[in-house]
Design a protein around this motif. Structure first.
Motif, PDB file in Angstrom:
ATOM      1  N   LYS A 115       0.828  -1.210   0.000  1.00 50.87           N
ATOM      2  CA  LYS A 115       0.000   0.000   0.000  1.00 50.87           C
ATOM      3  C   LYS A 115       0.861   1.260   0.000  1.00 50.87           C
ATOM      4  CE  LYS A 115      -2.406  -1.629   3.630  1.00 50.87           C
ATOM      5  NZ  LYS A 115      -2.236  -3.100   3.631  1.00 50.87           N
ATOM      6  N   ARG A 116       2.144   1.120   0.388  1.00 56.40           N
ATOM      7  CA  ARG A 116       3.075   2.273   0.459  1.00 56.40           C
ATOM      8  C   ARG A 116       2.605   3.293   1.486  1.00 56.40           C
ATOM      9  NH1 ARG A 116       6.740  -0.804  -2.143  1.00 56.40           N
ATOM     10  NH2 ARG A 116       6.451  -0.893  -4.394  1.00 56.40           N
ATOM     11  N   VAL A 117       2.024   2.803   2.561  1.00 56.37           N
ATOM     12  CA  VAL A 117       1.544   3.691   3.625  1.00 56.37           C
ATOM     13  C   VAL A 117       2.709   4.476   4.235  1.00 56.37           C
ATOM     14  CG1 VAL A 117       0.630   3.701   5.980  1.00 56.37           C
ATOM     15  CG2 VAL A 117      -0.530   2.384   4.192  1.00 56.37           C
ATOM     16  N   ARG A 118       3.841   3.782   4.458  1.00 53.80           N
ATOM     17  CA  ARG A 118       4.976   4.444   5.125  1.00 53.80           C
ATOM     18  C   ARG A 118       5.577   5.565   4.262  1.00 53.80           C
ATOM     19  NH1 ARG A 118       3.963  -0.347   5.940  1.00 53.80           N
ATOM     20  NH2 ARG A 118       3.807  -1.303   8.004  1.00 53.80           N
ATOM     21  N   LEU A 145       5.657   9.672   5.120  1.00 54.05           N
ATOM     22  CA  LEU A 145       6.890  10.466   5.062  1.00 54.05           C
ATOM     23  C   LEU A 145       6.745  11.634   4.083  1.00 54.05           C
ATOM     24  CD1 LEU A 145      10.499   9.005   4.846  1.00 54.05           C
ATOM     25  CD2 LEU A 145       9.828  11.032   3.563  1.00 54.05           C
ATOM     26  N   VAL A 146       6.272  11.320   2.883  1.00 53.40           N
ATOM     27  CA  VAL A 146       6.154  12.357   1.843  1.00 53.40           C
ATOM     28  C   VAL A 146       5.173  13.440   2.277  1.00 53.40           C
ATOM     29  CG1 VAL A 146       5.366  12.802  -0.526  1.00 53.40           C
ATOM     30  CG2 VAL A 146       6.808  10.797  -0.043  1.00 53.40           C
ATOM     31  N   THR A 147       4.060  13.034   2.883  1.00 50.56           N
ATOM     32  CA  THR A 147       3.051  14.021   3.282  1.00 50.56           C
ATOM     33  C   THR A 147       3.593  14.967   4.354  1.00 50.56           C
ATOM     34  OG1 THR A 147       1.317  12.413   2.789  1.00 50.56           O
ATOM     35  CG2 THR A 147       0.689  14.313   4.132  1.00 50.56           C
ATOM     36  N   VAL A 148       4.230  14.398   5.387  1.00 50.10           N
ATOM     37  CA  VAL A 148       4.788  15.247   6.446  1.00 50.10           C
ATOM     38  C   VAL A 148       5.873  16.160   5.866  1.00 50.10           C
ATOM     39  CG1 VAL A 148       6.138  15.241   8.581  1.00 50.10           C
ATOM     40  CG2 VAL A 148       4.199  13.677   8.326  1.00 50.10           C
ATOM     41  N   ALA A 149       6.733  15.602   5.019  1.00 50.30           N
ATOM     42  CA  ALA A 149       7.805  16.407   4.421  1.00 50.30           C
ATOM     43  C   ALA A 149       7.231  17.580   3.627  1.00 50.30           C
ATOM     44  CB  ALA A 149       8.676  15.525   3.535  1.00 50.30           C
ATOM     45  N   GLU A 150       6.193  17.307   2.845  1.00 46.78           N
ATOM     46  CA  GLU A 150       5.600  18.375   2.024  1.00 46.78           C
ATOM     47  C   GLU A 150       4.832  19.400   2.863  1.00 46.78           C
ATOM     48  OE1 GLU A 150       3.430  16.700  -1.349  1.00 46.78           O
ATOM     49  OE2 GLU A 150       5.057  17.496  -2.595  1.00 46.78           O
ATOM     50  N   MET A 151       4.252  18.934   3.974  1.00 46.01           N
ATOM     51  CA  MET A 151       3.545  19.864   4.869  1.00 46.01           C
ATOM     52  C   MET A 151       4.480  20.967   5.348  1.00 46.01           C
ATOM     53  SD  MET A 151       1.258  17.141   7.085  1.00 46.01           S
ATOM     54  CE  MET A 151       1.371  18.068   8.615  1.00 46.01           C
ATOM     55  N   GLY A 203      11.399   7.734   1.169  1.00 47.35           N
ATOM     56  CA  GLY A 203      10.291   6.785   1.317  1.00 47.35           C
ATOM     57  C   GLY A 203      10.654   5.407   0.780  1.00 47.35           C
ATOM     58  N   CYS A 204      11.443   5.373  -0.289  1.00 45.03           N
ATOM     59  CA  CYS A 204      11.918   4.087  -0.832  1.00 45.03           C
ATOM     60  C   CYS A 204      12.806   3.374   0.189  1.00 45.03           C
ATOM     61  CB  CYS A 204      12.703   4.292  -2.118  1.00 45.03           C
ATOM     62  SG  CYS A 204      11.661   4.606  -3.538  1.00 45.03           S
ATOM     63  N   ALA A 205      13.614   4.128   0.914  1.00 41.16           N
ATOM     64  CA  ALA A 205      14.471   3.520   1.938  1.00 41.16           C
ATOM     65  C   ALA A 205      13.609   2.865   3.016  1.00 41.16           C
ATOM     66  CB  ALA A 205      15.386   4.582   2.547  1.00 41.16           C
ATOM     67  N   LEU A 206      12.593   3.612   3.474  1.00 42.36           N
ATOM     68  CA  LEU A 206      11.644   3.066   4.444  1.00 42.36           C
ATOM     69  C   LEU A 206      10.993   1.806   3.919  1.00 42.36           C
ATOM     70  CD1 LEU A 206       9.274   5.861   5.730  1.00 42.36           C
ATOM     71  CD2 LEU A 206      10.187   4.012   7.098  1.00 42.36           C
ATOM     72  N   GLU A 207      10.547   1.876   2.669  1.00 41.53           N
ATOM     73  CA  GLU A 207       9.818   0.749   2.082  1.00 41.53           C
ATOM     74  C   GLU A 207      10.756  -0.435   1.861  1.00 41.53           C
ATOM     75  OE1 GLU A 207       6.712   1.076   2.133  1.00 41.53           O
ATOM     76  OE2 GLU A 207       5.883  -0.491   0.850  1.00 41.53           O
ATOM     77  N   LEU A 259       8.405   1.602  12.965  1.00 45.34           N
ATOM     78  CA  LEU A 259       8.647   1.997  11.573  1.00 45.34           C
ATOM     79  C   LEU A 259       7.635   3.057  11.114  1.00 45.34           C
ATOM     80  CD1 LEU A 259      10.923   1.070   9.760  1.00 45.34           C
ATOM     81  CD2 LEU A 259       9.353  -0.494   8.625  1.00 45.34           C
ATOM     82  N   LEU A 260       6.384   2.964  11.608  1.00 46.14           N
ATOM     83  CA  LEU A 260       5.416   4.017  11.295  1.00 46.14           C
ATOM     84  C   LEU A 260       5.855   5.327  11.938  1.00 46.14           C
ATOM     85  CD1 LEU A 260       2.077   2.015  11.662  1.00 46.14           C
ATOM     86  CD2 LEU A 260       2.924   3.077   9.565  1.00 46.14           C
TER      87      LEU A 260
END
Lengths: 303, 303
Positions: free
Chosen positions: B52-55, B59-65, B77-81, B193-194
């Motif tokens: 689902k790429r939730v993680r 990350l991307v959403t918080v970073a962009e906020m 995000g790829c590293a996390l995934e 991890l979340l």
């Protein structure tokens, strides 16, 4: 365990690093008071004691040659060794080499179980990068990030793990693997991490990129000499001294330096590489004596 | 695969991140022209598509906020995934959960073999840190080193891997595990991890430490809600929709939120945590709508 070489430069150098690395792992791996205790005990079983600590010794020696602090270098050496140890744990698993003995004691999946062995390996893998990203290794984040990059690229699919897959392929390919392919395989499987040892010492001591050439050449030569000597030991060594099963490659019909070159030529090649490695250190004085002693030891060791 | 939610905020948000993460993995994992090809193909099989790429989305959403660049956030995000995917590969192994299906297709050790599954997992693990240490994630080495530290500590023996060992212990302990212990277990196994997902977004966007409290609280609440919902799905879900075997926990007599609280209370608790998570976002406007939608989705999802 440990090598009985206490009467020479290398023996003293390795014994010192062994003590320092063991003490650092002991401090890093406190056993928690919950059901994770088994995991951390398994990590300690694999990481503390046993192992020649060649990689940390390389890192620490290069770092000290250029004036870096020894304590920080020992910590970075623990990160290297954590990667090396995790790779041995996973390599020993039944689905991989299926080995029962390592460093003269039962392999981790024998002493615990396979699930714990997988997870202890994974946890040591993560620990390596946790160590390198910590302020204790360096207060300079450029150095921390460079160390992480050097170790991650040397251990992943373009380094150690890639070499291990080629090694598995070597068994089924048998005689189809030529000397060029075996050399490439070994440069990845063991050479990449030995190269990273020297590189990380240079990073820690801020050795400029353009002055690392001879150190890299030294690492490449001892890496290859080490693997040829390992193949010779697998062919001719003493299982009790080695603390692990031998003659597995020949039994599996695997292409190795020895099967491709013959014992005599392989021994001569290892010797030549050892001398060539020492030649790359000509600009250094006695501060590089440990590196010279290691290059000699690699082709003379009996375990 | 992918979630059919394209008509709402979350569906569009996840679909976008899914496409970006897949494209980034595709670029990172070029298949080499030697016997390592199998390894890299196995890494691609596990890392590209499915999930689902939730993680990464967190990350991307918080970073962009907080104004960070999207491309760099996708890479982080790829590293996390990569960490998440490696843990699934190893978790599915016969010596661990022994699962045959994942994301609606055979698990990696079924599609390839166990040795490749161990090594592909290890290689994705290394890749995660190689990505984070690269200049493409950030030209600021402080950020790179902090990202590495956040991810390594969340995934090792004090994070995800530690939680997995507690999870194994939960099976043999059965009813001896109380709610407090199961909560602690899940905070490590999935919560760490979340939490790192949100933390890494904050690191990338240079959010000051003292302003991360509500984001961390949000992550803690959705992590727990996620796991309770997962336990509910394991109890009541549809195997075909889930793309994996269900009801394994009950069959193993394992202590879970559902076995300890009962279905009704567990559902109410997940709902309360979801609302509490959304409450932590009160200071944000529509830039946090994806986070709110995720908190709602977690307790409503059917897979």
């Amino acid at each position: 365990m440990g090598l009985i070489l206490a009467d020479d430069v290398l023996g003293r150098g390795l014994a010192r690093v062994q003590g320092e690395v063991d003490a650092a792992f002991d401090a890093l791996l406190g056993v928690p008071d919950d059901s994770r205790a088994t995991l951390v005990e398994a990590m300690r079983y694999a990481a503390i004691g046993g192992g020649k600590r060649v990689r940390p010794m390389l890192l620490v020696t290069v770092a000290e040659m250029y004036g870096a602090e020894r304590d920080a270098a020992v910590l970075a050496g623990c990160a290297l060794e954590a990667i090396h140890v995790y790779s041995l744990i996973h390599d020993d698993l039944p689905c991989m080499d299926d080995d029962d003995m390592r460093h003269g004691k039962p392999t981790l999946h024998k002493a615990y179980d396979e699930a714990i062995a997988v997870l202890a390996g994974d946890s040591l893998h993560a620990l390596a990068f946790e160590i390198l990203a910590s302020q204790h290794v360096s207060t300079d984040p450029v150095i921390r990030a460079d160390l992480v990059h050097a170790l991650a690229s040397a251990s992943g699919h373009n380094g150690m793990a890639g070499g291990q897959v080629m090694d598995i392929a070597a068994e089924s390919a048998g005689a189809d693997f030529d000397l060029h392919t075996v050399t490439r395989l070994q440069q990845l499987k063991t050479g990449a991490l030995l190269g990273a040892s020297v590189e990380m010492g240079a990073i820690l001591a801020r050795v400029p990129e353009d002055q690392r050439g001879h150190l890299r050449a030294y690492a490449r030569d001892i890496g290859l000499a080490f693997q040829i000597a390992d193949d010779l030991l697998d062919e001719e060594g003493d299982e009790e001294l080695a603390g692990k099963a031998l003659r597995k490659d020949a039994d599996a019909g695997k292409a190795t330096f020895v099967s491709l070159m013959g014992v005599e030529d392989a021994r001569a090649q290892a010797q030549a590489l050892s001398e060539q490695a020492i030649g790359h250190l000509v600009q250094y004085g006695e501060e590089a004596d440990l590196l010279r002693a290691l290059a000699r030891f690699i082709v003379e060791r009996d375990r």
